[in-house]
Design an enzyme around this catalytic site. Sequence first.
Site, PDB file in Angstrom:
ATOM      1  CE  LYS A 182      86.138  20.647  74.901  1.00  0.00           C
ATOM      2  NZ  LYS A 182      84.888  20.698  75.714  1.00  0.00           N
ATOM      3  CE  LYS A 223      78.873  25.741  76.570  1.00  0.00           C
ATOM      4  NZ  LYS A 223      79.645  25.088  77.640  1.00  0.00           N
TER       5      LYS A 223
END
Length: 351
Positions: free
Chosen positions: A288, A220
């Site tokens: 993030k 990811k």
Amino acid sequence: MRFMRLLRLLPNHQFHCYVPQANFTISAGTNTHLHRTMETATTEAINPSNTRLGWIGTGVMGRSMCAHLINAGYTFTVFTRTPSKAQELISMGAHWVDSPKAVASQSDVVFSIVGYPSDVRHVILDSNTGALSGLRPGGVIIDMTTSEPSLAVEIYSAASAAGCSAVDAPVSGGDRGARNAALSIFAGGEESAILRLNPLFQLLGRVYYMGAPGKGQFTKLGNQVVIASTMVGLCEGLIYAHKAGLDLNIYLNAISTGAAGSKSLDLYGSRILSRDFEPGFYVNHFVKDLGICLRECQNMGLALPGLALAQQLYLSLKAHGEGNFGTQALILALERINNLSLASSSSVGKP
């Protein structure tokens, strides 16, 4: 069984094959292991009559994902810090409880999709209220948050010590992919566990087995590296076309079918033109993700300048109070740099 006989003749190498009937991409190391796990998946198939589900986190993505599983007939227990965010799911038959531990105590498989690694650690590993403290031996935790690979390994180890299983399975596809059950799911953990969980993953999209614990998270993060530079390119292309005096709708239609076409263009091009900055994925969460990517790059000794540039541009959005916008709001940063706005015709240049 011809497939299994063929596997037994092959050397023991890493390879990938796609099994359409299972909607699942397999990476196998040993033929006997693959044979055994496929037999297990067949004899112990998960279904609504034998598996209770729990869900932690019902935000932009989580709500739609939960709804698909509820509609498939599963008994469902949910927890979210804001009960009102679960109201739609409660009206569909889900039962709301007041802690992740309470979710796990009433579930066989617990999903989580929350904001930050600190949230993941709290909702899963907290000794008093975390899901793992309430999960019975044999239970499974599936964390679908984009988080740190090292934390995924830590959760896997803690779950194994408790007689449970853990899978890191972050997703890509945004809010539209969640609504349409068309997410790409990147799974790390024990292959046998992921094969057995496939009936659940099929209701959300397509799962890809990426390897050992943490490998789903690494995948990811790699996905986010690609998206980051793609979004910069999309927004810069729009700025350029605007300054050149092009009709931006015609421009996007023209390039979308050529080599510049991309999922990002399809998902976000029209939203940018309509000034729709509602989050399919929050700027805050993307910052993030990119921060985790950069820390992993430092650990690996990698220099990815495109990633670093994208992070700086997205940080500028946070500095302007735009962290709760969707990632397509990147156009605002490029507009400020160039002192123009796509919403205004006054700054359109002449070719």
